[in-house]
Motif scaffolding. Sequence first.
Motif, PDB file in Angstrom:
ATOM      1  N   SER A  10       0.812  -1.218   0.000  1.00 47.58           N
ATOM      2  CA  SER A  10       0.000   0.000   0.000  1.00 47.58           C
ATOM      3  C   SER A  10       0.844   1.267   0.000  1.00 47.58           C
ATOM      4  CB  SER A  10      -0.943   0.002   1.208  1.00 47.58           C
ATOM      5  OG  SER A  10      -0.217   0.211   2.407  1.00 47.58           O
ATOM      6  N   GLY A  11       2.058   1.193   0.573  1.00 48.54           N
ATOM      7  CA  GLY A  11       2.935   2.357   0.610  1.00 48.54           C
ATOM      8  C   GLY A  11       2.687   3.294   1.772  1.00 48.54           C
ATOM      9  N   VAL A  12       1.763   2.964   2.693  1.00 44.80           N
ATOM     10  CA  VAL A  12       1.479   3.858   3.809  1.00 44.80           C
ATOM     11  C   VAL A  12       2.525   3.679   4.905  1.00 44.80           C
ATOM     12  CG1 VAL A  12      -0.991   3.822   3.305  1.00 44.80           C
ATOM     13  CG2 VAL A  12      -0.048   2.209   4.977  1.00 44.80           C
ATOM     14  N   VAL A  13       2.678   4.706   5.710  1.00 46.90           N
ATOM     15  CA  VAL A  13       3.579   4.677   6.861  1.00 46.90           C
ATOM     16  C   VAL A  13       2.733   4.533   8.122  1.00 46.90           C
ATOM     17  CG1 VAL A  13       5.312   5.954   8.177  1.00 46.90           C
ATOM     18  CG2 VAL A  13       5.276   6.109   5.680  1.00 46.90           C
ATOM     19  N   LEU A  14       3.137   3.646   9.021  1.00 42.06           N
ATOM     20  CA  LEU A  14       2.395   3.445  10.269  1.00 42.06           C
ATOM     21  C   LEU A  14       2.442   4.736  11.085  1.00 42.06           C
ATOM     22  CD1 LEU A  14       0.929   1.041  11.703  1.00 42.06           C
ATOM     23  CD2 LEU A  14       3.037   0.744  13.028  1.00 42.06           C
ATOM     24  N   THR A  15       1.285   5.281  11.393  1.00 44.39           N
ATOM     25  CA  THR A  15       1.215   6.564  12.089  1.00 44.39           C
ATOM     26  C   THR A  15       1.661   6.421  13.547  1.00 44.39           C
ATOM     27  OG1 THR A  15      -1.087   6.187  12.767  1.00 44.39           O
ATOM     28  CG2 THR A  15      -0.724   7.283  10.647  1.00 44.39           C
ATOM     29  N   PRO A  16       2.039   7.537  14.177  1.00 43.88           N
ATOM     30  CA  PRO A  16       2.437   7.471  15.588  1.00 43.88           C
ATOM     31  C   PRO A  16       1.355   6.872  16.477  1.00 43.88           C
ATOM     32  CG  PRO A  16       3.078   9.575  14.641  1.00 43.88           C
ATOM     33  CD  PRO A  16       2.257   8.882  13.606  1.00 43.88           C
ATOM     34  N   GLU A  17       0.087   7.177  16.197  1.00 43.49           N
ATOM     35  CA  GLU A  17      -1.000   6.644  17.007  1.00 43.49           C
ATOM     36  C   GLU A  17      -1.084   5.123  16.866  1.00 43.49           C
ATOM     37  OE1 GLU A  17      -1.441  10.829  16.230  1.00 43.49           O
ATOM     38  OE2 GLU A  17      -1.283   9.131  14.825  1.00 43.49           O
ATOM     39  N   ARG A  18      -0.915   4.630  15.644  1.00 43.07           N
ATOM     40  CA  ARG A  18      -0.962   3.183  15.435  1.00 43.07           C
ATOM     41  C   ARG A  18       0.270   2.500  16.051  1.00 43.07           C
ATOM     42  NH1 ARG A  18      -4.491   1.745  11.100  1.00 43.07           N
ATOM     43  NH2 ARG A  18      -6.412   2.884  11.602  1.00 43.07           N
ATOM     44  N   ARG A  19       1.421   3.160  16.019  1.00 43.83           N
ATOM     45  CA  ARG A  19       2.610   2.596  16.664  1.00 43.83           C
ATOM     46  C   ARG A  19       2.352   2.405  18.160  1.00 43.83           C
ATOM     47  NH1 ARG A  19       8.367   4.097  14.681  1.00 43.83           N
ATOM     48  NH2 ARG A  19       8.170   3.779  12.427  1.00 43.83           N
ATOM     49  N   ALA A  20       1.814   3.444  18.764  1.00 36.59           N
ATOM     50  CA  ALA A  20       1.519   3.363  20.200  1.00 36.59           C
ATOM     51  C   ALA A  20       0.496   2.265  20.481  1.00 36.59           C
ATOM     52  CB  ALA A  20       1.012   4.712  20.703  1.00 36.59           C
ATOM     53  N   ALA A  21      -0.521   2.168  19.624  1.00 35.94           N
ATOM     54  CA  ALA A  21      -1.544   1.142  19.814  1.00 35.94           C
ATOM     55  C   ALA A  21      -0.958  -0.257  19.646  1.00 35.94           C
ATOM     56  CB  ALA A  21      -2.682   1.361  18.820  1.00 35.94           C
ATOM     57  N   LEU A  22      -0.039  -0.403  18.701  1.00 35.72           N
ATOM     58  CA  LEU A  22       0.579  -1.705  18.457  1.00 35.72           C
ATOM     59  C   LEU A  22       1.418  -2.142  19.663  1.00 35.72           C
ATOM     60  CD1 LEU A  22       1.011  -3.985  16.391  1.00 35.72           C
ATOM     61  CD2 LEU A  22       2.987  -2.707  15.523  1.00 35.72           C
ATOM     62  N   LEU A  23       2.183  -1.220  20.216  1.00 32.89           N
ATOM     63  CA  LEU A  23       3.002  -1.550  21.381  1.00 32.89           C
ATOM     64  C   LEU A  23       2.131  -1.854  22.601  1.00 32.89           C
ATOM     65  CD1 LEU A  23       5.833   1.086  20.894  1.00 32.89           C
ATOM     66  CD2 LEU A  23       6.056  -1.393  20.701  1.00 32.89           C
ATOM     67  N   THR A  24       1.044  -1.117  22.745  1.00 30.57           N
ATOM     68  CA  THR A  24       0.111  -1.393  23.844  1.00 30.57           C
ATOM     69  C   THR A  24      -0.493  -2.783  23.683  1.00 30.57           C
ATOM     70  OG1 THR A  24      -0.418   0.949  24.104  1.00 30.57           O
ATOM     71  CG2 THR A  24      -2.005  -0.639  24.982  1.00 30.57           C
ATOM     72  N   TRP A  25      -0.883  -3.123  22.456  1.00 31.41           N
ATOM     73  CA  TRP A  25      -1.414  -4.467  22.191  1.00 31.41           C
ATOM     74  C   TRP A  25      -0.400  -5.535  22.595  1.00 31.41           C
ATOM     75  CZ3 TRP A  25       0.979  -7.924  18.880  1.00 31.41           C
ATOM     76  CH2 TRP A  25       0.295  -9.128  18.662  1.00 31.41           C
ATOM     77  N   ALA A  26       0.876  -5.357  22.206  1.00 34.72           N
ATOM     78  CA  ALA A  26       1.898  -6.358  22.506  1.00 34.72           C
ATOM     79  C   ALA A  26       2.073  -6.543  24.011  1.00 34.72           C
ATOM     80  CB  ALA A  26       3.221  -5.962  21.861  1.00 34.72           C
ATOM     81  N   ARG A  27       2.014  -5.445  24.766  1.00 29.78           N
ATOM     82  CA  ARG A  27       2.151  -5.561  26.213  1.00 29.78           C
ATOM     83  C   ARG A  27       0.925  -6.228  26.831  1.00 29.78           C
ATOM     84  NH1 ARG A  27       3.547   0.192  25.625  1.00 29.78           N
ATOM     85  NH2 ARG A  27       5.793   0.341  25.238  1.00 29.78           N
ATOM     86  N   ASP A  28      -0.254  -5.892  26.319  1.00 29.72           N
ATOM     87  CA  ASP A  28      -1.482  -6.438  26.888  1.00 29.72           C
ATOM     88  C   ASP A  28      -1.596  -7.945  26.698  1.00 29.72           C
ATOM     89  OD1 ASP A  28      -2.207  -3.934  27.732  1.00 29.72           O
ATOM     90  OD2 ASP A  28      -3.621  -3.564  26.080  1.00 29.72           O
ATOM     91  N   VAL A  29      -1.133  -8.456  25.538  1.00 34.68           N
ATOM     92  CA  VAL A  29      -1.285  -9.896  25.242  1.00 34.68           C
ATOM     93  C   VAL A  29       0.001 -10.662  25.497  1.00 34.68           C
ATOM     94  CG1 VAL A  29      -3.066  -9.396  23.532  1.00 34.68           C
ATOM     95  CG2 VAL A  29      -0.684  -9.697  22.783  1.00 34.68           C
ATOM     96  N   ASP A  30       1.031  -9.958  26.026  1.00 31.36           N
ATOM     97  CA  ASP A  30       2.351 -10.580  26.189  1.00 31.36           C
ATOM     98  C   ASP A  30       2.812 -11.154  24.851  1.00 31.36           C
ATOM     99  OD1 ASP A  30       4.685 -11.434  27.398  1.00 31.36           O
ATOM    100  OD2 ASP A  30       3.823 -13.335  28.061  1.00 31.36           O
ATOM    101  N   GLY A  31       2.747 -10.297  23.828  1.00 32.80           N
ATOM    102  CA  GLY A  31       3.011 -10.738  22.469  1.00 32.80           C
ATOM    103  C   GLY A  31       4.336 -10.258  21.910  1.00 32.80           C
ATOM    104  N   LEU A  32       4.551 -10.562  20.631  1.00 33.42           N
ATOM    105  CA  LEU A  32       5.804 -10.239  19.956  1.00 33.42           C
ATOM    106  C   LEU A  32       5.488  -9.603  18.602  1.00 33.42           C
ATOM    107  CD1 LEU A  32       8.909 -10.562  20.314  1.00 33.42           C
ATOM    108  CD2 LEU A  32       8.725 -12.654  18.939  1.00 33.42           C
ATOM    109  N   ILE A  33       6.145  -8.485  18.314  1.00 32.51           N
ATOM    110  CA  ILE A  33       6.004  -7.782  17.037  1.00 32.51           C
ATOM    111  C   ILE A  33       7.221  -8.094  16.177  1.00 32.51           C
ATOM    112  CG2 ILE A  33       5.826  -5.529  15.919  1.00 32.51           C
ATOM    113  CD1 ILE A  33       4.719  -4.499  18.650  1.00 32.51           C
ATOM    114  N   LEU A  34       7.010  -8.578  14.964  1.00 33.88           N
ATOM    115  CA  LEU A  34       8.097  -8.796  13.999  1.00 33.88           C
ATOM    116  C   LEU A  34       8.088  -7.612  13.048  1.00 33.88           C
ATOM    117  CD1 LEU A  34       7.370 -11.678  15.137  1.00 33.88           C
ATOM    118  CD2 LEU A  34       8.261 -12.581  12.985  1.00 33.88           C
ATOM    119  N   GLU A  35       9.065  -6.708  13.200  1.00 31.04           N
ATOM    120  CA  GLU A  35       9.127  -5.483  12.398  1.00 31.04           C
ATOM    121  C   GLU A  35      10.028  -5.701  11.183  1.00 31.04           C
ATOM    122  OE1 GLU A  35      10.372  -0.749  12.793  1.00 31.04           O
ATOM    123  OE2 GLU A  35      10.790  -2.144  14.425  1.00 31.04           O
TER     124      GLU A  35
END
Length: 452
Positions: free
Chosen positions: A248-273
């Motif tokens: 798509s060519g879009v850049v992950l916005t700061p709000e989505r970055r924060a939401a993604l990190l919050t999700w990872a902490r909440d579910v004890d998950g792992l993000i593959l960047e």
Amino acid sequence: MTRSQTNLGWDVLLDMSGPGAQHERLARALRTTIREGVLKKGATLPPSRKMAGDLQCSRWVVTQAYAQLVAEGYLEARTGSATRVHCWADEIWEPVPRRQELPPPRYDLAPGLPDLRNFPRRRWADAVRDALTTAPHTDLGMPIPGGHPRLRTVLAEYLRRTRGAVTDDVLITSGVCNGVALVGRALHAAGITQIAVEEPGWTHVWRAAEDAGLEVVRVPVDADGLCVDQIPAGIRAVVVTPAHQFPSGVVLTPERRAALLTWARDVDGLILEDDYDAEFRYDRKPVGTVQGMDPRRVVLLGSIAKTLSPALGIGWCVVPPQWTIPQAAPPVIDQLALATFIENGGYHRYLRAARLRYRKRRDALLAALGPLDISGAAAGLHLLLHLDSPADDVVNRAAASGLKLKSLDAYRSSPGAPALVLGYGNLADSSVTEAVAVLKDSIGRSGSGSSR
């Protein structure tokens, strides 16, 4: 005169593996060589005594195999003459013709490759020569799992300096997909059997995760990047391309970055960047990594496939300290060459020149495309061209005219709004105008144009 020996079948390699008695396996092996054209019609076979000696078997085994093939018509035997491949064999069993290789396209607007014409051959050759000249003999042994310590140190410093990563160590892989597969196996071993991926997304990454035993769950992408709130409950791992989402060519916005990190902490998950296209940002400086914001929750993956060449097969993986993953071992000399290339500033100079070259090419492409509906052009080596009717018609018409294109449907699980993913990384500067002319003609003939 010495008679030509090229028609003799005495030295043919026979594959006698598989089930059955020995004479059955010999008959099967000879039958296969005749069918595949290895033994041509008229080729003579060795006497049964000689064949038995070569195969270290009884003569009966050979005579039985010969007799069977004579009965089937593959061989002919005459008293006082050698056993030969039957004269009709070539007419009955013609070798399977090789698949015709399509000629390379005149113009390449498919995504996935950097500018191969401008690969720094001389400077890379110098780096390889330096590696071969200065490396101790111990470096020429078996590759060290996880990568050579020198490249690991050099890349760790490079990622800290240029990408804002938080790391003291880097594992060397053969590419991003290899890194996904390695981390995927570790996830599976830890009991995590599902992983979320971007939809649309890079299908090779999906397959790498599946090959690691994970179930791929697709999550949509919108104008702000991955829709974090649509990650299903129970998922504890996700692959994202925050710097420049493909395709798509879009850049992950700061709000989505924060939401993604919050999700990872909440579910004890792992993000593959996947740090895809991070080096090529044209409207402002590249954004830093998500990994730098929470290194205990993010695996950082990257490679030189989109900057230098996929042929080198070198990537990297920054893993949180609490995770242990299997380790790959790419070729050592190329690892040392890349370390030298980064240390002497060659990689930095190459990227700086490439960034200017790609921006100029992107601008020329946008100017040639004119009023057509384009998105995702602010970074990377590709953009999206939106259409009004099915993209496959345009792709097929363009292919007939020597232009290689990719539909957006190639990167999603089901068809959606028609669009083309136009990659300009491997497009010659001199071919931009001609390639766009073929593209516009293909769009016009399919009635698929869309203007801004």
